[in-house]
Design a protein around this motif. Structure first.
Motif, PDB file in Angstrom:
ATOM      1  N   PRO A 304     -14.864  -4.581  -2.077  1.00 21.53           N
ATOM      2  CA  PRO A 304     -15.367  -4.450  -3.451  1.00 21.53           C
ATOM      3  C   PRO A 304     -14.315  -4.880  -4.477  1.00 21.53           C
ATOM      4  N   THR A 305     -14.832  -5.221  -5.626  1.00 18.13           N
ATOM      5  CA  THR A 305     -13.967  -5.473  -6.785  1.00 18.13           C
ATOM      6  C   THR A 305     -13.516  -4.117  -7.344  1.00 18.13           C
ATOM      7  N   TYR A 306     -12.272  -4.059  -7.803  1.00 16.22           N
ATOM      8  CA  TYR A 306     -11.730  -2.765  -8.246  1.00 16.22           C
ATOM      9  C   TYR A 306     -10.648  -3.031  -9.284  1.00 16.22           C
ATOM     10  N   ASN A 307     -10.752  -2.417 -10.428  1.00 19.92           N
ATOM     11  CA  ASN A 307      -9.782  -2.655 -11.507  1.00 19.92           C
ATOM     12  C   ASN A 307      -9.578  -4.155 -11.765  1.00 19.92           C
ATOM     13  N   CYS A 308     -10.683  -4.900 -11.808  1.00 16.72           N
ATOM     14  CA  CYS A 308     -10.681  -6.353 -12.028  1.00 16.72           C
ATOM     15  C   CYS A 308      -9.956  -7.119 -10.921  1.00 16.72           C
ATOM     16  N   GLY A 309      -9.683  -6.474  -9.812  1.00 13.87           N
ATOM     17  CA  GLY A 309      -9.037  -7.146  -8.682  1.00 13.87           C
ATOM     18  C   GLY A 309      -9.739  -6.753  -7.405  1.00 13.87           C
ATOM     19  N   VAL A 310      -8.960  -6.374  -6.393  1.00 14.24           N
ATOM     20  CA  VAL A 310      -9.563  -6.024  -5.103  1.00 14.24           C
ATOM     21  C   VAL A 310      -9.256  -4.563  -4.774  1.00 14.24           C
ATOM     22  N   PHE A 311     -10.143  -3.935  -4.052  1.00 15.15           N
ATOM     23  CA  PHE A 311     -10.006  -2.533  -3.672  1.00 15.15           C
ATOM     24  C   PHE A 311      -8.649  -2.295  -2.986  1.00 15.15           C
ATOM     25  N   PRO A 312      -7.942  -1.192  -3.360  1.00 11.48           N
ATOM     26  CA  PRO A 312      -6.549  -1.017  -2.912  1.00 11.48           C
ATOM     27  C   PRO A 312      -6.319  -1.097  -1.403  1.00 11.48           C
ATOM     28  N   ALA A 313      -7.209  -0.523  -0.602  1.00  8.26           N
ATOM     29  CA  ALA A 313      -6.971  -0.548   0.850  1.00  8.26           C
ATOM     30  C   ALA A 313      -6.926  -1.991   1.362  1.00  8.26           C
ATOM     31  N   MET A 314      -7.793  -2.849   0.783  1.00  8.61           N
ATOM     32  CA  MET A 314      -7.788  -4.253   1.211  1.00  8.61           C
ATOM     33  C   MET A 314      -6.539  -4.965   0.682  1.00  8.61           C
ATOM     34  N   LYS A 315      -6.159  -4.638  -0.546  1.00 12.74           N
ATOM     35  CA  LYS A 315      -4.938  -5.246  -1.113  1.00 12.74           C
ATOM     36  C   LYS A 315      -3.745  -4.926  -0.203  1.00 12.74           C
ATOM     37  N   ASN A 316      -3.645  -3.667   0.207  1.00 12.35           N
ATOM     38  CA  ASN A 316      -2.530  -3.263   1.080  1.00 12.35           C
ATOM     39  C   ASN A 316      -2.584  -3.970   2.429  1.00 12.35           C
ATOM     40  N   ASN A 336     -17.816  -7.863  -3.242  1.00 10.33           N
ATOM     41  CA  ASN A 336     -18.877  -7.093  -3.875  1.00 10.33           C
ATOM     42  C   ASN A 336     -18.400  -6.705  -5.274  1.00 10.33           C
ATOM     43  N   GLY A 337     -19.356  -6.574  -6.186  1.00 14.27           N
ATOM     44  CA  GLY A 337     -19.043  -6.159  -7.556  1.00 14.27           C
ATOM     45  C   GLY A 337     -20.342  -5.795  -8.226  1.00 14.27           C
ATOM     46  N   SER A 338     -20.418  -4.606  -8.813  1.00 17.76           N
ATOM     47  CA  SER A 338     -21.704  -4.137  -9.336  1.00 17.76           C
ATOM     48  C   SER A 338     -22.183  -4.970 -10.513  1.00 17.76           C
ATOM     49  N   TRP A 339     -21.262  -5.532 -11.290  1.00 20.81           N
ATOM     50  CA  TRP A 339     -21.676  -6.398 -12.406  1.00 20.81           C
ATOM     51  C   TRP A 339     -20.907  -7.723 -12.443  1.00 20.81           C
ATOM     52  N   ALA A 340     -19.640  -7.749 -11.993  1.00 18.85           N
ATOM     53  CA  ALA A 340     -18.880  -9.003 -12.058  1.00 18.85           C
ATOM     54  C   ALA A 340     -17.944  -9.106 -10.853  1.00 18.85           C
ATOM     55  N   PRO A 341     -18.452  -9.526  -9.690  1.00 24.47           N
ATOM     56  CA  PRO A 341     -17.595  -9.601  -8.498  1.00 24.47           C
ATOM     57  C   PRO A 341     -16.431 -10.569  -8.706  1.00 24.47           C
ATOM     58  N   GLN A 342     -15.233 -10.127  -8.427  1.00 24.27           N
ATOM     59  CA  GLN A 342     -14.087 -11.042  -8.488  1.00 24.27           C
ATOM     60  C   GLN A 342     -13.034 -10.735  -7.424  1.00 24.27           C
ATOM     61  N   ALA A 343     -13.432  -9.995  -6.393  1.00 24.56           N
ATOM     62  CA  ALA A 343     -12.462  -9.637  -5.346  1.00 24.56           C
ATOM     63  C   ALA A 343     -12.029 -10.844  -4.518  1.00 24.56           C
TER      64      ALA A 343
END
Ligand code: FEO
Length: 387
Positions: A304-316, A336-343
Motif C-alpha cells: 500500500p501507499t503510506y505517507n505519500c510513499g510505501v508502507f514501512p514494512a515494505m520499505k524496510n 495499492n492506494g485508496s485515492w492516489a496510489p504511488q507506492a
C-alpha cells in the motif's frame, strides 16, 4: 565428536537463544564451533559465545587429556566466537594467541589488551607448525568481518572456514544434514550476502586446495557433497538465481493488498510458474523472504501507499535487499492506494543504486479493493514476468 584421530570438536549448542546476532530467528538453536588439534603442539581453534565459557574450557581440557594448550587460533573476532579469549588466556597463561593483525586491533577494543607479550600475527601464506599437522592461513576479509582468516590443514585436507559454510541450527539429531542448503542459504544472505565479491575472492583461493572436510564456525562439519556446497556458494556470491520461480513479497494494511496478491499468485501458478513463494514482509521472518528473493530470479513487490510513499514494512524489506547488493533480477510491482496510489514509484526508487535490475513495464495499480478491471493488468504482468 571426532573430526579425525587428532582433531576433536570442542564446540557447544545454544538452544536457549531467541535471536542470533540480535535479529535472526533460530528455532533450532545455534552451534558455536571450536576445534582442538592434538599434536606435538596443541592448538585450539576459536572460542565460543560468552554463556558457554565453562563448558568450552571443560571440553578443551578433556580433548587435550589435561595437557597444556600451546595456541589459540582466532579466525574471526565476532563475539559469538571470541567472547572467551580472556578466559582461555587466564587458564593457559603460556599459550600464544594467533590471529591476523586486524583481529588483534579488534581484541583491544573488546578486551583492552592485544596480547602484545604473547601473540603471533599471521597473514596470507603464513603457517603454524604443530608437528604432523600445520595450519596454512588464508586471508578472507569480509567473510564476514574484515579481520577474518581461514586456515587449511594439508595433512588431513581440512578447511577451517570461519563463518563461511555455516548454518543456523544446533548440531544434533534434530537438525540432520539432509537439507543443509535451507538454513545455510538464509544464514548466507542474512549475514554475508553483502560481501559477494569477498566471498568470490576467498572461493578462488580455496579452489586450488584438495578438501576432505570443511569445518565452519556454525553448523555441521561438512564431509560429503562438498562440490555441491561450494557450487552453491559460487552461485550465491555471484548473485545469480539458483532456481526458477517468483518471490511475491507483500505488505497489507486491511487485507485488500493481500487479496490482490493471492489472486496474482494463483495467476502465476496457472500460467506455469514452477515456484511461487508468497510472504508477508510484516509478519513472516523477513530473512526467509530475503532468502527467497535471492534464490529465485524474479521478484514481485506488493504494498500500500503510506505517507505519500510505501508502507514501512515494505520499505524496510527493500532496504534489507539493497544493503545486501541485490542485483541481476527482474522486478514487478503491485501498488495499492485508496485515492492516489504511488507506492510503485517509491519502491522502484529504492533500487536506484542496484546493478542489473530489470523493471517490468506493467505495474498493477489498485485503488482500495481489487476489481475485475485490475485483472487485465495482472495478466499482463504475469505474461511479462514469465516471458
Ligand atoms: Fe559467527 Fe560473524 O560470526
Amino acid at each position: 565428536m571426532k573430526i579425525s584421530d587428532d582433531i576433536i570438536y570442542c564446540g557447544v549448542n545454544d538452544k536457549k537463544i531467541d535471536l542470533f546476532e540480535g535479529q535472526f530467528p533460530v528455532p533450532n538453536g545455534m552451534s558455536y564451533n571450536s576445534y582442538l588439534i592434538r599434536d606435538e603442539k596443541i592448538a585450539v581453534l576459536d572460542s565460543v559465545d560468552k554463556d558457554f565459557g565453562d563448558e568450552w574450557l571443560e571440553k578443551i581440557e578433556a580433548a587435550a587429556c589435561g595437557a597444556s594448550v600451546d595456541f589459540l587460533v582466532v579466525h574471526h573476532m565476532e563475539s559469538d566466537h571470541s567472547a572467551n579469549i580472556l578466559n582461555f588466556a587466564k587458564k593457559y597463561p603460556n599459550a600464544k594467541i594467533v590471529a591476523s593483525q586486524m583481529a588483534f586491533r579488534i581484541m583491544k577494543n573488546f578486551f583492552e589488551t592485544d596480547f602484545a607479550e604473547r601473540r603471533i600475527v599471521v597473514k596470507e601464506g603464513d603457517s603454524l607448525d604443530l608437528g604432523k599437522h600445520k595450519l596454512n592461513f588464508i586471508a578472507a576479509p569480509n567473510v564476514h568481518w574484515p579481520e577474518v582468516i581461514f586456515s587449511y590443514e594439508p595433512n588431513e585436507k581440512i578447511l577451517f572456514s570461519a563463518d563461511a559454510f555455516g548454518k543456523f541450527g544446533a548440531i544434533d539429531e534434530e537438525n540432520p544434514l539432509d537439507d543443509w542448503a535451507c538454513e545455510a542459504r538464509r544464514y548466507y544472505f542474512g549475514i554475508v550476502g553483502k560481501f559477494g565479491a569477498n566471498v568470490q575472492a576467498a572461493l578462488k583461493k580455496v579452489s586450488a586446495l584438495e578438501i576432505n572436510q570443511i569445518c565452519p564456525l556454525h553448523g555441521p562439519v561438512l564431509r560429503e557433497n562438498l562440490r555441491e556446497y561450494i557450487s552453491l556458494y559460487e552461485t550465491w556470491s555471484k548473485y545469480e538465481a539458483e532456481s526458477e520461480g517468483v518471490t511475491v513479497a507483500y505488505a497489507s494494511i486491511y487485507g485488500h493488498t493481500k487479496a490482490a496478491v493471492e489472486k496474482f499468485a494463483e495467476k502465476l501458478r496457472t500460467a506455469g510458474c514452477p515456484k511461487v513463494a508468497v510472504s508477508d514482509v510484516a509478519r513472516d521472518d523477513v530473512f526467509e523472504v530475503i532468502e527467497d528473493a535471492f534464490r529465485y530470479g524474479k521478484l514481485v513487490l506488493a504494498a500500500p501507499t503510506y505517507n505519500c510513499g510505501v508502507f514501512p514494512a515494505m520499505k524496510n524489506f527493500i532496504d534489507a535487499l539493497t544493503e545486501r547488493n541485490f542485483q541481476n533480477r527482474k522486478i514487478g510491482f503491485i501498488e495499492n492506494g485508496s485515492w492516489a496510489p504511488q507506492a510503485a514509484k517509491a519502491m522502484c526508487a529504492q533500487f536506484g543504486n542496484c546493478k542489473n535490475l530489470e523493471f517490468c513495464e506493467n505495474v498493477v495499480s489498485i485503488k482500495g479493493e481489487m476489481k475485475s478491471c485490475d485483472e487485465e493488468k495482472m495478466d499482463a504482468l504475469v505474461k511479462e514476468l514469465l516471458s
